[in-house]
Every structure is written in C-alpha cells, then in structure tokens.
Design a protein around this motif. Sequence first.
Motif, short mmCIF file in Angstrom:
data_model
loop_
_atom_site.label_atom_id
_atom_site.label_comp_id
_atom_site.label_asym_id
_atom_site.label_seq_id
_atom_site.Cartn_x
_atom_site.Cartn_y
_atom_site.Cartn_z
N PRO A 40 0.74 -72.98 -36.48
CA PRO A 40 -0.76 -72.55 -36.94
C PRO A 40 -0.63 -71.00 -37.64
O PRO A 40 0.02 -70.38 -37.81
CB PRO A 40 -1.45 -72.38 -35.68
N VAL A 41 -1.71 -70.89 -38.51
CA VAL A 41 -2.16 -69.75 -39.04
C VAL A 41 -2.68 -68.79 -37.96
O VAL A 41 -3.55 -69.06 -37.34
CB VAL A 41 -3.30 -69.79 -40.25
N GLU A 42 -2.02 -67.46 -37.95
CA GLU A 42 -2.57 -66.43 -37.05
C GLU A 42 -3.13 -65.75 -37.50
O GLU A 42 -3.47 -64.45 -38.03
CB GLU A 42 -1.20 -65.67 -36.74
N ASN A 43 -4.71 -66.34 -37.30
CA ASN A 43 -5.69 -65.66 -37.63
C ASN A 43 -6.83 -64.97 -36.81
O ASN A 43 -7.90 -64.81 -37.03
CB ASN A 43 -6.65 -66.48 -38.71
N GLY A 44 -6.23 -64.80 -35.38
CA GLY A 44 -7.13 -64.03 -34.65
C GLY A 44 -7.03 -62.68 -34.82
O GLY A 44 -6.25 -62.24 -35.62
N THR A 45 -7.94 -62.06 -34.09
CA THR A 45 -8.41 -60.97 -34.25
C THR A 45 -7.54 -59.92 -33.03
O THR A 45 -7.91 -58.80 -32.75
CB THR A 45 -9.61 -60.30 -34.29
N SER A 46 -7.02 -60.70 -32.06
CA SER A 46 -6.41 -59.80 -30.90
C SER A 46 -5.11 -60.53 -30.67
O SER A 46 -4.82 -61.82 -31.22
CB SER A 46 -7.50 -59.90 -29.79
N PHE A 47 -4.19 -60.10 -30.02
CA PHE A 47 -3.01 -60.64 -29.30
C PHE A 47 -3.09 -61.86 -28.58
O PHE A 47 -2.50 -62.85 -28.66
CB PHE A 47 -2.16 -59.53 -28.50
N GLU A 48 -4.39 -61.73 -27.78
CA GLU A 48 -4.76 -62.80 -26.88
C GLU A 48 -5.26 -63.96 -27.85
O GLU A 48 -4.61 -65.07 -27.51
CB GLU A 48 -5.94 -62.40 -26.17
N GLN A 49 -5.87 -63.97 -28.71
CA GLN A 49 -6.25 -65.06 -29.61
C GLN A 49 -5.01 -65.61 -30.25
O GLN A 49 -4.90 -66.78 -30.53
CB GLN A 49 -7.29 -64.56 -30.82
N ASN A 50 -4.32 -64.83 -30.89
CA ASN A 50 -3.00 -65.18 -31.67
C ASN A 50 -2.13 -65.96 -30.63
O ASN A 50 -1.53 -67.09 -31.14
CB ASN A 50 -2.23 -64.24 -32.45
N ALA A 51 -1.96 -65.60 -29.62
CA ALA A 51 -1.12 -66.32 -28.43
C ALA A 51 -1.57 -67.42 -28.38
O ALA A 51 -0.88 -68.69 -28.34
CB ALA A 51 -0.67 -65.67 -27.09
N LEU A 52 -2.73 -67.59 -28.08
CA LEU A 52 -3.61 -69.04 -27.59
C LEU A 52 -3.43 -69.93 -28.66
O LEU A 52 -3.39 -71.27 -28.58
CB LEU A 52 -4.61 -68.63 -27.02
N LEU A 53 -3.73 -69.51 -29.95
CA LEU A 53 -3.46 -70.27 -31.05
C LEU A 53 -2.03 -71.00 -31.28
O LEU A 53 -2.27 -72.17 -31.35
CB LEU A 53 -3.78 -69.48 -32.39
N LYS A 54 -1.20 -70.25 -31.00
CA LYS A 54 0.05 -70.85 -30.85
C LYS A 54 0.47 -71.76 -29.89
O LYS A 54 1.05 -72.87 -30.01
CB LYS A 54 1.37 -69.78 -31.11
N ALA A 55 0.08 -71.57 -28.77
CA ALA A 55 0.48 -72.15 -27.42
C ALA A 55 -0.38 -73.60 -27.68
O ALA A 55 -0.19 -74.71 -27.23
CB ALA A 55 -0.16 -71.57 -26.18
N ARG A 56 -2.00 -73.48 -28.22
CA ARG A 56 -2.73 -74.62 -28.29
C ARG A 56 -2.21 -75.66 -29.23
O ARG A 56 -2.06 -76.74 -29.04
CB ARG A 56 -4.01 -74.03 -28.69
N ALA A 57 -1.50 -74.98 -30.50
CA ALA A 57 -1.10 -76.10 -31.27
C ALA A 57 0.17 -76.86 -30.95
O ALA A 57 0.13 -77.95 -31.22
CB ALA A 57 -0.65 -75.15 -32.70
N ALA A 58 0.96 -76.10 -30.23
CA ALA A 58 2.13 -76.75 -29.51
C ALA A 58 1.83 -77.82 -28.58
O ALA A 58 2.48 -78.92 -28.57
CB ALA A 58 3.26 -75.59 -29.28
#
Length: 199
Positions: A40-58
């Motif tokens: 996914p595009v890592e467009n979160g504004t925190s480490f937490e948001q970006n980590a969740l974006l990646k885990a959720r997509a997988a």
Amino acid sequence: MTATRVVLASHNAHKLEELRRIIGPLIPGIELIGYDGPEPVENGTSFEQNALLKARAAAEHTGLPAVADDSGIAVDVLGGCPGIFSARWGGPSRSDAANVELLLWQLSDLADEHRAAAFVCAAALALPSGEETVRIGTWPGSVLREPAGAGGFGYDPIFRPDGEERSAAELSPSEKDALSHRTRAFAALAPDILELAGE
C-alpha cells in the motif's frame, strides 16, 4: 499443534530474516512467511498508521494474520524528525548514505548534549476479520558526529545507544537483536499475536 502461519507484510528479504530471528524465540509456534502481494501507499502520519496500513493490506490480500513494522530515527532537537520520513530524508534516491549525510550536516553545529535521539518501531498485527493492534518500541541513544562500524543498515553507523560506547553498526546481530527498538516492539506485540492469531 500446527504452527500458526503469519505473513510478514514486507518485500524486504533482510527484514524477513531479522524478524524471524526476533519473533522465533518469542513465539516458537509461529511460522513467519514472506509476502508477495501489493504494497500500500504509506500515507499515514505516524509510525503506527503506516505499520497498520501494511499489515492490513497483507491480511486482506492473503487471508492470513499479518504483521508489519514501520520504523525510523527520531531526533529530539529536530522535533522527532526524520521520523516517518527516515528512509527518504536525503532525497529521492532513498539511499542510506544520503540520509546519513544530511542528518549529520543538520546536526553538525550542535554540542553532544543536544544530539539525543531514539530509534522507534511500530509493530502491527492485522487479522482478516478486521481485528488489529499496534505496539511501540523505542531504543534511546544519540547521534554520533561521524559514522562508525560496518554492520547494520540505515542510520545504525551514526546511532550510539544509551549505555554503549559503540554505534549500533558496531554491535553484532545478536547484540543488536537483544536491544533494538524492533525487538522491543515485537516483544510487546507477541502476546497479541498469541491471543489473536494463535490456534
């Protein structure tokens, strides 16, 4: 009991190897497998948001529990930057050398007592059911004036952990694994993996 299969939401073979070393002793019943789906595009504004974006997509792509991490270096005097921009701090080349060079230049006039920093890691778990959680690990230290050591990657050569005379790049893999922000984050996440993803 059959080992629980958990996807590591990264295409980085080095990260897969490192996380297998870290998670294996924490959760012997987990089989960590690689991921070959879309990132996914890592467009979160925190480490937490970006980590969740990646885990959720997988998790959505594979139908399996997935873990991911997002990490970087946070320098106190820079208000926590580079932070989530750590991998591309030095420009579009996204090279470790450019990132390190720019950060050292930005801090070049500062006295040692003003060079405090920490490595930060957000470790996320996402299930196909929609359940998810994220934990944070930090590794405090300071930014050196010049690189030291040939090990590690990223900002390791210019990061000296608190209580150490050596840089993170001068530590052996086992020494680094025992102390790092990534280990701390996944150690905090391990009970969640056992509870939510375990069989």
